[in-house]
Enzyme design. Sequence first.
Site, short mmCIF file in Angstrom:
data_model
loop_
_atom_site.label_atom_id
_atom_site.label_comp_id
_atom_site.label_asym_id
_atom_site.label_seq_id
_atom_site.Cartn_x
_atom_site.Cartn_y
_atom_site.Cartn_z
N ASP A 163 6.36 2.01 3.37
CA ASP A 163 5.16 2.39 4.10
C ASP A 163 5.27 3.84 4.56
O ASP A 163 4.30 4.62 4.46
CB ASP A 163 4.97 1.46 5.29
CG ASP A 163 3.80 1.87 6.17
OD1 ASP A 163 2.66 1.82 5.70
OD2 ASP A 163 4.04 2.23 7.34
N GLU A 176 4.41 -1.80 -1.03
CA GLU A 176 5.14 -0.90 -0.12
C GLU A 176 6.64 -1.11 -0.25
O GLU A 176 7.41 -0.13 -0.26
CB GLU A 176 4.68 -1.14 1.31
CG GLU A 176 3.27 -0.63 1.58
CD GLU A 176 2.80 -0.85 2.99
OE1 GLU A 176 1.84 -0.18 3.40
OE2 GLU A 176 3.38 -1.72 3.69
#
Length: 226
Positions: A46, A118
């Site tokens: 992320d 992610e």
Amino acid sequence: MSDPLNAGALAEIIGCTPDDLALYDLALTHGSTGRADYQRLEFLGDRVLGLVIASELYTRFPAASEGEMSSRLHVLASGATCAAIAQRLNLTALVRFGAQARNDGGRYSDNIAADAIEALIGALYLDQGVDSARRFILAHWAEMIDGQQAAPKHPKAALQEWALARKRRPPEYEIVAREGPDHSPRFRVAVSIGKLARAEAEGTSKQAAEKAAAAALLAELEGQSE
């Protein structure tokens, strides 16, 4: 025992041959398996995604204000955008689930798809370095960063916006039927906007059926307006 990770399919997705397959194995393991899962790699990925996109926005739009860049970053790194890209890559086909999560339709969950991509970025960053992670991100996000195409919207969000823009009642969803055994259920969901229009669709989870029904109703409404 879970099936081994398909290294060939993984290489096609990331665009290179992985060196440390164990990292990707971890990135594509859901917590329902009872094994170590992707959460730590998701945290890392992320941040890598956000940094790459922020850097690109700063470089490509020298006149943009901090607020403009923040707004674009919010959309580009959102769960909806990540999920749409992951689903386009069919990434969840490689994710290992426990029996309950699999039977509950985890493979069709947008939340899990977003988490998985992610985590994959985090694994790629650790395995191949920042340049490879950046190439992967730009391969799938570049057009949206440039604004050549809109960030993909979840059908339920798009339908909600359609109704709001026309001062209609918000969409209402209802389960019409649930069939099949617990390990392989099928849901049929109806969505309606007041008495204006209604559509139904099926899916292997309530969420998947709602998504399909929203897409069907949106297509019908947009077709009527043409």
